[in-house]
Design an enzyme around this catalytic site. Structure first.
Site, PDB file in Angstrom:
ATOM      1  N   LYS A  88       0.810  -1.127   0.066  1.00  0.00           N
ATOM      2  CA  LYS A  88      -0.121   0.087   0.117  1.00  0.00           C
ATOM      3  C   LYS A  88       0.883   1.315   0.037  1.00  0.00           C
ATOM      4  O   LYS A  88       1.989   1.100   0.610  1.00  0.00           O
ATOM      5  CB  LYS A  88      -0.872  -0.101   1.362  1.00  0.00           C
TER       6      LYS A  88
ATOM      7  N   SER B 297      -9.615   1.890   3.280  1.00  0.00           N
ATOM      8  CA  SER B 297      -8.443   2.704   2.228  1.00  0.00           C
ATOM      9  C   SER B 297      -7.658   1.760   1.329  1.00  0.00           C
ATOM     10  O   SER B 297      -6.903   2.142   0.538  1.00  0.00           O
ATOM     11  CB  SER B 297      -7.844   3.710   3.048  1.00  0.00           C
TER      12      SER B 297
ATOM     13  N   SER C  61      -9.663  -0.393   7.378  1.00  0.00           N
ATOM     14  CA  SER C  61      -9.077  -0.356   6.197  1.00  0.00           C
ATOM     15  C   SER C  61      -8.557  -1.742   5.741  1.00  0.00           C
ATOM     16  O   SER C  61      -8.266  -1.852   4.573  1.00  0.00           O
ATOM     17  CB  SER C  61      -8.193   0.890   5.977  1.00  0.00           C
TER      18      SER C  61
END
Length: 603
Positions: A80, A154, A178
């Site tokens: 990420k 997210s 997330s």
């Protein structure tokens, strides 16, 4: 030949045994990424170059040849883009914020040392602020099984990269859910470790005191493997903690009180959650109803309380100096933190301490919780139209976990008719990570979930299931209204035993009316599948007093089906005892729908 999308354990075993080289595995991963890119171009923010990937794989092959034991030998993974990878841009989803780190995050260093091959940096809700995946200038990744729906966030790009089979695992982060919500929507395992179990050194913070780095994988065994490699205290992280093992078996599982099981009208989620509880019960665990209102109150502190100030603190001067570079929704959330006072912070801490004490009492009653990961899912268009409220809905069962220092494991729990994933989360007190994985493995074995749907590559229409009970049954007068719309027969079944069937008076052609009744019976139906446009045109032709609503089937699932207005049963005859319209028709003219009338048959 190896499976083109094997898990991390399988890849590492094959590379370590010399059955395949890390370079070959890397080339396969690069090819998968290239093939899938036209389907979802928003997964990646920065990809590692082919040259760098193959060079890293060649180094792994050399280490294996030298006799080095590498638990992740040749395993491709994604990161990420709020987690640092040395010499690769970190953006946190905001181009003007971007920087190039000289050193990788601690967890990334440990993975690479174990033989894993980084493939690139994945998309995210900007500054990890969101649970849906649409808040990024780099585009919005979407659910791999139905691209009309959000991927969850997210950690959007990371979840999609794993679910699409591009990499074996991916790192995400989790402050409010997330690392769990995207796992649910895409049929993955999402491990959110105890705070401090994994180092967050090299992570762009969202809420520094709450942040966790997480992992998405397709199996619990892969989550265990990653945890064994990266867990452990890190002097570079002030929030790192010495490992503690609380791996005692889970015997009592807390579930919400019936009135606290909120699904926001999503009957499919409700049905799948009920099935997941039945599977957990089959593991031998005892299900215990608990009051989760104190947990929900703690969750409100995260966005409606003083902890939003910590998000503003994480953004720092960038929020003040470059506000125009921040996504409008993200900026709105972050700017709320600028008005939080020190008094507000202390009051919030006091209330959180009280709620933590209540949670600790709960842990004396149960060993773990089993909650829906998210109550429902939304289309991307819906999320963009109502970005704050719908995003908040997705965090209904996740926001409290880090505030109350809990571990969590998100697990798949089936798929809705629209092919999107539903999941549950097993939640325990700090350091129960291994116990949750043990329970998760037992649950998945008991649940025997179906294989995930095939990937949505753009050629599939969204569909709706429709139950018919009378004139639209096969061989009946209005069945052509289904065949002309290319409806596909799914099954012949019955409703739940909570309906009554009436032969309506003065209906041309004759039709029955299906009405919900607690003292009803199971009524025979046929279920068909239509694409959304065909379903819409069908509904437009349904005449009053009939209508299309939701009908509960015998297995507890809910589909669209014929229902009736109250006036439909005025003067009608109750024919529930026949068990269905076809049986009523077979009885012939000896049955009068209304005394004094000739019997007629149809829906």
């Amino acid at each position: 030949m190896m499976d083109s999308r094997p898990d991390a354990n399988a890849i590492a075993a094959a590379v370590s045994a010399g059955k395949v080289t890390a370079v070959t595995v890397a080339r396969q991963a690069l090819a998968r990424i290239a093939d899938y890119d036209p389907v979802q171009p928003a997964i990646w923010i920065t990809r590692c170059s082919e040259e760098d990937v193959l060079a890293a794989a060649a180094r792994v092959d050399a280490r294996v040849a030298a006799g080095e034991a590498l638990p992740l030998a040749g395993v491709p993974f994604a990161i990420k883009d709020n987690i640092d990878l040395a010499d690769v841009l970190t953006t946190a989803g905001c181009p003007r914020f971007a920087y190039t780190p000289q050193r990788s995050a601690t967890v990334v260093e440990r993975l690479i040392a174990a033989g894993a091959i980084p493939m690139g940096k994945t998309n995210l809700d900007q500054f990890a602020t969101g649970l849906n995946g649409t808040r990024s200038p780099f585009g919005a990744p979407v659910c791999v099984f139905n691209r009309a729906y959000v991927s969850g966030g997210s950690s959007s790009g990371s979840s999609v990269a794993v679910a699409a089979g591009l990499v074996a695992f991916a790192l995400g982060t989790d402050t409010a859910g997330s690392g769990r919500v995207p796992a649910a929507f895409n049929g993955l395992v999402g491990m959110k470790p105890t705070k401090g179990r994994w180092s967050t050194a090299g992570l762009v913070p969202a809420c520094r005191s709450l942040d966790c780095i997480t992992v998405f994988s397709r199996t619990i065994d892969d989550s265990r493997l990653i945890d064994r490699i990266v867990a452990g205290e890190d002097p570079a992280d002030g929030f790192s903690r010495a490992l503690v093992d609380r791996s005692a078996g889970v015997r009592r599982i807390g579930v919400p009180l019936p009135e606290q099981r909120v699904f926001l009208g999503d009957a499919a989620s409700e049905h799948l959650y009920t099935q997941s509880l039945e599977a957990l019960a089959r593991t031998g665990a005892e299900l215990v109803e608990v009051d989760i209102d104190p947990l929900n109150e703690a969750a409100l502190l995260l966005y409606n309380g003083p902890w939003v100030a910590e998000r503003a603190a994480a953004a720092g001067s960038f929020l003040i100096d470059h506000a125009d570079a921040i996504d409008p929704t993200v900026r709105l959330i972050l700017e709320q933190g600028l008005t939080v006072s020190g008094i507000d912070v202390f009051r919030g801490q006091y209330r959180l301490a009280e709620l933590s004490r209540i949670a600790n009492i709960m842990w004396q009653q149960v060993d773990a919780l089993a909650l829906p990961t998210a109550p429902t899912i939304y289309r991307t268009a819906e999320m963009l139209a109502e970005p704050i409220a719908l995003n908040s809905n997705l965090g209904l069962y996740t926001n409290f976990v880090n505030l109350l220092d809990m571990a969590a494991l998100a697990l798949p729990a089936g798929y809705r008719d629209n092919r999107t994933g539903f999941g549950i989360s097993l939640i325990g007190p700090a350091w129960t990570d291994n116990a949750l994985m043990d329970l998760g493995a037992a649950y998945l074995e008991a649940a025997a979930l179906p294989h995930p749907p095939s990937l949505d590559l753009g050629e599939r229409m969204e569909t709706v299931k429709l139950a018919v009970v009378g004139a639209h049954l096969e061989g009946m007068p209005l069945h052509w209204q289904l065949t002309s719309r290319n409806a596909r027969a799914i099954e012949a079944t019955t409703t739940a035993p909570t309906y009554r069937l009436f032969a309506m008076a003065d209906s041309v052609p004759p039709k029955p009316a299906l009405a919900y009744s607690a003292d009803g019976a199971a009524i025979a139906v046929e279920v068909y599948e239509l694409d959304v446009a065909a379903f819409g045109s069908f509904v437009a032709e349904v005449p009053p007093p009939l209508a299309i609503g939701s009908v509960i089937l015998a297995d507890g699932s809910s589909v669209k089906g014929f229902v009736a207005e109250p006036r439909a049963i005025v003067g009608a005859r109750d024919i529930t005892g026949f068990g269905g319209w076809r049986a009523y028709v077979a009885a012939g003219a000896t049955i009068d729908p209304v005394p004094g009338r000739t019997a007629c048959a149809d829906e």
